[in-house]
Design a protein around this motif. Structure first.
Motif, PDB file in Angstrom:
ATOM      1  N   PHE A 122       0.829  -1.197   0.000  1.00  0.00           N
ATOM      2  CA  PHE A 122       0.000   0.000   0.000  1.00  0.00           C
ATOM      3  C   PHE A 122       0.870   1.256   0.000  1.00  0.00           C
ATOM      4  N   MET A 123       1.886   1.270   0.857  1.00  0.00           N
ATOM      5  CA  MET A 123       2.757   2.434   0.937  1.00  0.00           C
ATOM      6  C   MET A 123       3.497   2.659  -0.375  1.00  0.00           C
ATOM      7  N   LYS A 124       3.942   1.581  -1.005  1.00  0.00           N
ATOM      8  CA  LYS A 124       4.653   1.738  -2.271  1.00  0.00           C
ATOM      9  C   LYS A 124       3.729   2.327  -3.328  1.00  0.00           C
ATOM     10  N   GLU A 125       2.499   1.831  -3.377  1.00  0.00           N
ATOM     11  CA  GLU A 125       1.544   2.283  -4.381  1.00  0.00           C
ATOM     12  C   GLU A 125       1.137   3.743  -4.177  1.00  0.00           C
ATOM     13  N   HIS A 126       1.011   4.168  -2.926  1.00  0.00           N
ATOM     14  CA  HIS A 126       0.471   5.492  -2.619  1.00  0.00           C
ATOM     15  C   HIS A 126       1.499   6.437  -1.998  1.00  0.00           C
ATOM     16  N   PHE A 127       2.778   6.134  -2.108  1.00  0.00           N
ATOM     17  CA  PHE A 127       3.803   6.893  -1.400  1.00  0.00           C
ATOM     18  C   PHE A 127       3.796   8.369  -1.793  1.00  0.00           C
ATOM     19  N   GLU A 128       3.730   8.669  -3.074  1.00  0.00           N
ATOM     20  CA  GLU A 128       3.748  10.065  -3.522  1.00  0.00           C
ATOM     21  C   GLU A 128       2.501  10.827  -3.063  1.00  0.00           C
ATOM     22  N   ILE A 129       1.342  10.189  -3.107  1.00  0.00           N
ATOM     23  CA  ILE A 129       0.101  10.828  -2.682  1.00  0.00           C
ATOM     24  C   ILE A 129       0.144  11.126  -1.187  1.00  0.00           C
ATOM     25  N   ILE A 130       0.654  10.172  -0.412  1.00  0.00           N
ATOM     26  CA  ILE A 130       0.771  10.357   1.038  1.00  0.00           C
ATOM     27  C   ILE A 130       1.734  11.499   1.338  1.00  0.00           C
ATOM     28  N   HIS A 131       2.843  11.568   0.617  1.00  0.00           N
ATOM     29  CA  HIS A 131       3.800  12.659   0.796  1.00  0.00           C
ATOM     30  C   HIS A 131       3.144  14.010   0.536  1.00  0.00           C
ATOM     31  N   GLU A 132       2.375  14.099  -0.544  1.00  0.00           N
ATOM     32  CA  GLU A 132       1.721  15.360  -0.887  1.00  0.00           C
ATOM     33  C   GLU A 132       0.726  15.775   0.197  1.00  0.00           C
ATOM     34  N   ARG A 133      -0.053  14.822   0.699  1.00  0.00           N
ATOM     35  CA  ARG A 133      -1.021  15.114   1.761  1.00  0.00           C
ATOM     36  C   ARG A 133      -0.314  15.567   3.042  1.00  0.00           C
ATOM     37  N   ILE A 134       0.804  14.937   3.365  1.00  0.00           N
ATOM     38  CA  ILE A 134       1.564  15.305   4.560  1.00  0.00           C
ATOM     39  C   ILE A 134       2.138  16.709   4.409  1.00  0.00           C
ATOM     40  N   ARG A 135       2.671  17.017   3.223  1.00  0.00           N
ATOM     41  CA  ARG A 135       3.223  18.358   2.994  1.00  0.00           C
ATOM     42  C   ARG A 135       2.170  19.436   3.206  1.00  0.00           C
ATOM     43  N   SER A 136       0.936  19.164   2.776  1.00  0.00           N
ATOM     44  CA  SER A 136      -0.119  20.169   2.908  1.00  0.00           C
ATOM     45  C   SER A 136      -0.562  20.380   4.348  1.00  0.00           C
ATOM     46  N   SER A 137      -0.403  19.376   5.201  1.00  0.00           N
ATOM     47  CA  SER A 137      -0.857  19.509   6.590  1.00  0.00           C
ATOM     48  C   SER A 137       0.283  19.599   7.586  1.00  0.00           C
ATOM     49  N   LEU A 138       1.504  19.812   7.100  1.00  0.00           N
ATOM     50  CA  LEU A 138       2.676  19.771   7.981  1.00  0.00           C
ATOM     51  C   LEU A 138       2.664  20.862   9.044  1.00  0.00           C
ATOM     52  N   GLY A 139       2.198  22.062   8.704  1.00  0.00           N
ATOM     53  CA  GLY A 139       2.209  23.151   9.671  1.00  0.00           C
ATOM     54  C   GLY A 139       1.184  23.022  10.772  1.00  0.00           C
ATOM     55  N   LYS A 140       0.203  22.158  10.574  1.00  0.00           N
ATOM     56  CA  LYS A 140      -0.871  22.016  11.561  1.00  0.00           C
ATOM     57  C   LYS A 140      -0.390  21.213  12.767  1.00  0.00           C
ATOM     58  N   ALA A 141      -0.875  21.604  13.919  1.00  0.00           N
ATOM     59  CA  ALA A 141      -0.507  20.888  15.146  1.00  0.00           C
ATOM     60  C   ALA A 141      -1.211  19.542  15.161  1.00  0.00           C
ATOM     61  N   GLY A 142      -0.578  18.592  15.736  1.00  0.00           N
ATOM     62  CA  GLY A 142      -1.174  17.268  15.848  1.00  0.00           C
ATOM     63  C   GLY A 142      -0.199  16.311  16.499  1.00  0.00           C
ATOM     64  N   ARG A 143      -0.709  15.241  17.010  1.00  0.00           N
ATOM     65  CA  ARG A 143       0.165  14.318  17.742  1.00  0.00           C
ATOM     66  C   ARG A 143       1.040  13.491  16.823  1.00  0.00           C
TER      67      ARG A 143
END
Length: 169
Positions: free
Chosen positions: A74-95
């Motif tokens: 799953f991670m291999k298939e969606h790695f780029e999409i997950i990276h993009e989503r993480i980049r967009s929410s990186l500044g937000k606080a969260g655990r």
């Protein structure tokens, strides 16, 4: 409590919070696993099938690693999409912020996969040692998912050698 007084201490810390208080001593020592003996005549087969099913079997005992393999797929298939989503929410606080940052630092799937592959190899070797396996044989189907199997084999081989288990590729 040290069982064998000849164990090598790898790290020691002494804490003196204040005079007149308790002294804390933290020792870390090298843990050696008991090497496999001649009684470890069992053999185990690690089968990796085309659908991602992964099982380690030895005389009726089975270790299923399919969940870990599916996660890698799953991670291999969606790695780029997950990276993009993480980049967009990186500044937000969260655990999970530290995990997000670590995933971004990995950069590529191959670098990120080193952690899960290391954990899987440790699980395989520990299971073999616990079940008295002396030899691990690999059966990877030709059309198995394209994952870092060679890296997994390499890590299992060196970890297995430490406890006297032979890993045949």
């Amino acid at each position: 409590r040290l069982v064998n007084k000849e164990q090598k201490i790898t790290k020691a810390s002494v804490v003196f919070p204040k005079l007149g208080r308790k002294v804390f001593l933290f020792l870390t020592y090298e843990k050696t696993l008991e090497a496999a003996t001649a009684s470890h005549a069992r053999a185990a087969t690690l089968s990796i099938l085309a659908d991602g099913t992964c099982k380690l079997q030895s005389q009726g005992n089975t270790l299923t690693l399919s969940d870990r393999i599916y996660r890698l797929m799953f991670m291999k298939e969606h790695f780029e999409i997950i990276h993009e989503r993480i980049r967009s929410s990186l500044g937000k606080a969260g655990r999970w912020r530290d995990n997000r940052i670590a995933l971004l630092k990995a950069g590529s799937f191959e670098v990120w996969a080193q952690g899960p592959v290391h954990q899987m190899s440790r699980q395989i070797v520990d299971w073999c040692h616990k079940n008295g396996v002396g030899t691990v044989t690999w059966q990877i189907e030709e059309n198995a998912p394209s994952l870092p199997w060679h890296e997994l084999q390499k890590q299992v081989k060196y970890k297995a050698e430490e406890v006297g288990i032979v890993s045949n590729e």
